[in-house]
Write a protein that holds these residues in place. Structure first.
Motif, PDB file in Angstrom:
ATOM      1  N   ALA A  54       0.827  -1.211   0.000  1.00  0.00           N
ATOM      2  CA  ALA A  54       0.000   0.000   0.000  1.00  0.00           C
ATOM      3  C   ALA A  54       0.861   1.261   0.000  1.00  0.00           C
ATOM      4  N   GLU A  55       1.994   1.215   0.699  1.00  0.00           N
ATOM      5  CA  GLU A  55       2.876   2.382   0.742  1.00  0.00           C
ATOM      6  C   GLU A  55       3.482   2.670  -0.629  1.00  0.00           C
ATOM      7  N   ALA A  56       3.754   1.613  -1.406  1.00  0.00           N
ATOM      8  CA  ALA A  56       4.518   1.772  -2.649  1.00  0.00           C
ATOM      9  C   ALA A  56       3.687   1.632  -3.909  1.00  0.00           C
ATOM     10  N   ALA A  57       2.412   1.327  -3.794  1.00  0.00           N
ATOM     11  CA  ALA A  57       1.563   1.146  -4.980  1.00  0.00           C
ATOM     12  C   ALA A  57       1.211   2.489  -5.610  1.00  0.00           C
ATOM     13  N   GLY A  58       1.206   2.506  -6.941  1.00  0.00           N
ATOM     14  CA  GLY A  58       0.728   3.680  -7.653  1.00  0.00           C
ATOM     15  C   GLY A  58       1.581   4.918  -7.500  1.00  0.00           C
ATOM     16  N   LEU A  59       2.856   4.754  -7.214  1.00  0.00           N
ATOM     17  CA  LEU A  59       3.739   5.910  -7.086  1.00  0.00           C
ATOM     18  C   LEU A  59       4.053   6.492  -8.468  1.00  0.00           C
ATOM     19  N   PRO A  60       4.513   7.732  -8.517  1.00  0.00           N
ATOM     20  CA  PRO A  60       4.787   8.362  -9.817  1.00  0.00           C
ATOM     21  C   PRO A  60       6.063   7.870 -10.489  1.00  0.00           C
ATOM     22  N   VAL A  61       6.801   6.955  -9.844  1.00  0.00           N
ATOM     23  CA  VAL A  61       8.032   6.398 -10.425  1.00  0.00           C
ATOM     24  C   VAL A  61       8.010   4.884 -10.271  1.00  0.00           C
ATOM     25  N   PRO A  62       8.751   4.149 -11.114  1.00  0.00           N
ATOM     26  CA  PRO A  62       8.840   2.694 -10.936  1.00  0.00           C
ATOM     27  C   PRO A  62       9.510   2.356  -9.602  1.00  0.00           C
ATOM     28  N   VAL A  63       9.097   1.226  -9.015  1.00  0.00           N
ATOM     29  CA  VAL A  63       9.659   0.772  -7.739  1.00  0.00           C
ATOM     30  C   VAL A  63      10.253  -0.618  -7.945  1.00  0.00           C
ATOM     31  N   VAL A  64      11.521  -0.766  -7.591  1.00  0.00           N
ATOM     32  CA  VAL A  64      12.234  -2.039  -7.728  1.00  0.00           C
ATOM     33  C   VAL A  64      12.741  -2.442  -6.351  1.00  0.00           C
ATOM     34  N   ALA A  65      12.516  -3.703  -5.963  1.00  0.00           N
ATOM     35  CA  ALA A  65      12.843  -4.144  -4.605  1.00  0.00           C
ATOM     36  C   ALA A  65      13.557  -5.486  -4.618  1.00  0.00           C
ATOM     37  N   VAL A  66      14.315  -5.723  -3.566  1.00  0.00           N
ATOM     38  CA  VAL A  66      14.753  -7.073  -3.187  1.00  0.00           C
ATOM     39  C   VAL A  66      14.269  -7.308  -1.767  1.00  0.00           C
ATOM     40  N   LEU A  67      14.161  -8.563  -1.387  1.00  0.00           N
ATOM     41  CA  LEU A  67      13.788  -8.898  -0.021  1.00  0.00           C
ATOM     42  C   LEU A  67      15.027  -8.953   0.858  1.00  0.00           C
ATOM     43  N   GLY A  68      14.803  -8.905   2.183  1.00  0.00           N
ATOM     44  CA  GLY A  68      15.881  -9.024   3.145  1.00  0.00           C
ATOM     45  C   GLY A  68      15.624 -10.182   4.088  1.00  0.00           C
ATOM     46  N   ASN A  69      16.507 -10.381   5.039  1.00  0.00           N
ATOM     47  CA  ASN A  69      16.373 -11.515   5.949  1.00  0.00           C
ATOM     48  C   ASN A  69      15.089 -11.459   6.772  1.00  0.00           C
ATOM     49  N   HIS A  70      14.647 -10.270   7.167  1.00  0.00           N
ATOM     50  CA  HIS A  70      13.388 -10.165   7.919  1.00  0.00           C
ATOM     51  C   HIS A  70      12.207 -10.636   7.072  1.00  0.00           C
ATOM     52  N   ASP A  71      12.275 -10.410   5.779  1.00  0.00           N
ATOM     53  CA  ASP A  71      11.187 -10.798   4.888  1.00  0.00           C
ATOM     54  C   ASP A  71      11.112 -12.309   4.687  1.00  0.00           C
ATOM     55  N   TYR A  72      12.137 -13.026   5.151  1.00  0.00           N
ATOM     56  CA  TYR A  72      12.179 -14.491   5.086  1.00  0.00           C
ATOM     57  C   TYR A  72      11.766 -15.150   6.408  1.00  0.00           C
ATOM     58  N   GLN A  73      11.586 -14.364   7.463  1.00  0.00           N
ATOM     59  CA  GLN A  73      11.439 -14.911   8.802  1.00  0.00           C
ATOM     60  C   GLN A  73      10.290 -15.910   8.927  1.00  0.00           C
ATOM     61  N   SER A  74       9.169 -15.638   8.285  1.00  0.00           N
ATOM     62  CA  SER A  74       7.988 -16.501   8.412  1.00  0.00           C
ATOM     63  C   SER A  74       7.910 -17.569   7.328  1.00  0.00           C
ATOM     64  N   ASP A  75       8.987 -17.722   6.543  1.00  0.00           N
ATOM     65  CA  ASP A  75       9.020 -18.702   5.448  1.00  0.00           C
ATOM     66  C   ASP A  75       7.921 -18.455   4.428  1.00  0.00           C
ATOM     67  N   ARG A  76       7.518 -17.192   4.273  1.00  0.00           N
ATOM     68  CA  ARG A  76       6.497 -16.825   3.288  1.00  0.00           C
ATOM     69  C   ARG A  76       7.074 -15.873   2.245  1.00  0.00           C
TER      70      ARG A  76
END
Length: 268
Positions: A54-76
């Motif tokens: 929700a924070e990054a949707a529909g912004l006026p510029v393209p958004v490119v991301a990688v995940l980090g270790n916290h984003d792996y914590q729940s195995d999802r």
């Protein structure tokens, strides 16, 4: 001139919904794209991923991301990445994306990266299977990053950026306890960047680190963890070096073709 906004380690959750959106909404005025350098959530849950989306949707510029270790914590992690993609973000892991930025083809190669340490003080792929597996994960991340950078070059990118969560150099870890450097990044990431060429490297993860660093091959590295930059994002300007005939010089693999000049972004 390409204006690259970047931030990592935003660690959003349901209680922080709307925190970054006012600053992100200003990106069209000061940047051409936004890079998110991992640890976007707190524990890698879908509820947290929806807040990031929700924070990054529909912004006026393209958004490119990688995940980090916290984003792996729940195995999802795959579900987290898909949630972000459904909101229009590019989520990279061992691959790249080529964007048209005002007529300039800009390539971003991304991987989470992993641990292992730095030249002269690094773990080795030797001994117990657990240690071999640990280092193979790091090596696989670095190899995929190098492959993505090479493919972007072959696809005609005029600018290439390496986006990771873990650090490729020890420079940007200054301020962290030296005992944990091996768990904050790996020199293999920098080797891949220097071998295939990049104009800027962006990472997060090291909350107590330093913003500025450089690979052995001369690629500028920026630690954009939010606790380091102290704001919603920083903006880096990439300006072309002119060759003898006045054209952007992209002939030297492994050497920066563009010189990053830091400019501060909007406040949190």
């Amino acid at each position: 001139m390409i204006r690259v906004a970047a931030v990592g380690d935003i660690h959003l959750g349901p209680g922080s919904a709307g925190l970054l959106r006012p600053a992100f909404d200003t990106l069209g005025e000061c940047a051409d794209l936004l890079l998110l350098a991992g640890d976007l959530t707190r524990h890698g849950t879908l509820d947290e991923a929806r807040v990031v989306a929700a924070e990054a949707a529909g912004l006026p510029v393209p958004v490119v991301a990688v995940l980090g270790n916290h984003d792996y914590q729940s195995d999802r992690q795959e579900a987290v990445a898909e949630e972000l993609r459904s909101a229009g973000l590019y989520v990279l892991e061992g691959d790249g994306v080529l964007l048209d930025i005002g007529g300039t083809p800009v390539g971003i190669a991304g991987t989470k990266g992993f641990c292992g340490g730095f030249a002269g003080r690094s773990a080795s792929e030797f001994g117990e299977p657990e240690m071999k597996s640990f280092l193979r994960s790091t090596r696989a991340s670095a190899e995929s990053l190098g492959r993505a950078l090479r493919e972007l070059r072959e696809a005609g990118s005029a600018v290439r950026i390496a986006l990771t969560h873990y650090s490729p150099v020890p420079d940007t870890l200054a301020g962290e306890p030296r005992e944990i450097y091996p768990f904050l990044g790996s020199y293999l990431l920098a080797e891949a960047m220097d071998e295939e060429g990049a104009d800027l490297a962006v990472h997060g993860h090291a909350h107590l680190g330093t913003e500025h660093g450089m690979t052995a091959g001369g690629i500028q590295v920026r630690n954009v963890a939010m606790p380091v930059i102290g704001q919603a994002f920083s903006v880096y300007h990439l300006s072309p070096h002119a060759s003898a005939d006045g054209s952007p010089d992209g002939s030297h693999r492994g050497a920066p073709r563009w010189a990053p000049v830091a400019a501060r972004g909007a406040s949190r």
